[in-house]
Design an enzyme around this catalytic site. Structure first.
Site: not given
Length: 270
Positions: A9-10, A72, A151, A184, A186
């Site tokens: 994943d990013s 991702c 993040e 996404c 996230h």
């Protein structure tokens, strides 16, 4: 087969997929790599996204993985096909599973999609949805502020609420939708805030559960399931700050994770 499954994943968002993989496949070993140093991928060019993704993949291939999960959405949108063509191991992304889950959910056939700029620009979800059900009413919106929010660990509170409200303001034009894809990995970490903003009448779709289910099916079909009884020893890698990564993993797993290391995967430019 006791070889591990690789997950990329990013950043930390893919850990929502890891959490579901652990639940559905408790015997499988997982190796996770989050490219937090270069996160987010959404604003990147397609060439950068492909390059970064391949660097993650090449790192995990040194770990002798038996399958790759691209946790991702942006990386899935731009690299899934070529990875499936060029790798000799099974590769699964998160977009097709998410699309299937949304179609199962919607009653009025109006589906919303929120994702990174790259994912929305690729139209990968719209294509996946229309391939299964051509007559859907689809509304897509890029929410670039969400990944940095996650993040940084701001998953609730006034800043998170204000950011989500401002980002989703355009969704007021989409009031007829009954299903919203969190495009996404996230975004599920902001699920409670997003739900409050869009209202209880909208079903939020995360691809994590469907992706884990598809992973299980692929492993079984290819006779790659781990049938051993030994405890699983998972490995976690980040290209960025270990302390921030650890803080966020505690929120996802409700406990600390072991064997977390920081690594460098960037190729030297000559």
């Amino acid at each position: 087969m006791d070889k591990p499954i690789g997950v990329i994943d990013s950043g930390v968002g893919g850990l929502t997929v890891v959490h579901e993989l652990m639940r559905q496949l408790p015997r499988e070993k997982l190796i996770y790599l989050g490219d937090t140093l270069r996160c987010p991928y959404g604003p990147r060019t397609p060439e950068e996204i492909r390059g970064f993704t391949w660097e993650m993949v090449e790192f995990l291939l040194t770990k002798d993985i038996k399958m790759l999960v691209i946790a991702c959405n942006t990386a899935t949108a731009y690299t899934l096909s070529e990875l499936q063509e060029q790798l000799t191991i099974p590769v699964v992304g998160v977009i097709q599973p998410g699309a299937r889950a949304a179609i199962k959910s919607t009653i009025n056939n109006h589906v919303g999609i929120i994702g990174t700029e790259g994912t929305v620009r690729s139209k990968a979800y719209s294509i996946a949805l229309n391939m299964i059900k051509p007559n859907l009413n689809i509304s897509a919106l890029a929410c670039p502020a969400f990944v940095p929010l996650v993040e940084q660990g701001m998953l609730s509170g006034n800043v998170a609420m204000k950011t989500v409200e401002e980002s989703l303001f355009a969704l007021r034009d989409f009031k007829a939708m009954d299903t919203l894809i969190l495009g996404c990995t996230h975004y599920p970490l902001l699920k409670d805030v997003i739900q409050e903003v869009v209202g209880p009448q909208v079903t939020l779709i995360s691809s994590s559960e469907e992706t884990a289910r598809e992973t299980s099916t692929i492993l079984e079909v290819n006779q790659l399931l781990n049938e051993g009884l030994a405890p699983c020893y998972h490995q976690f890698y980040t290209t960025g700050d270990v302390d921030m990564f650890t803080t966020l993993t505690k929120r996802i797993f409700n406990s600390s994770i072991d064997n977390l290391r920081s690594v460098s995967i960037e190729k030297a430019v000559i």
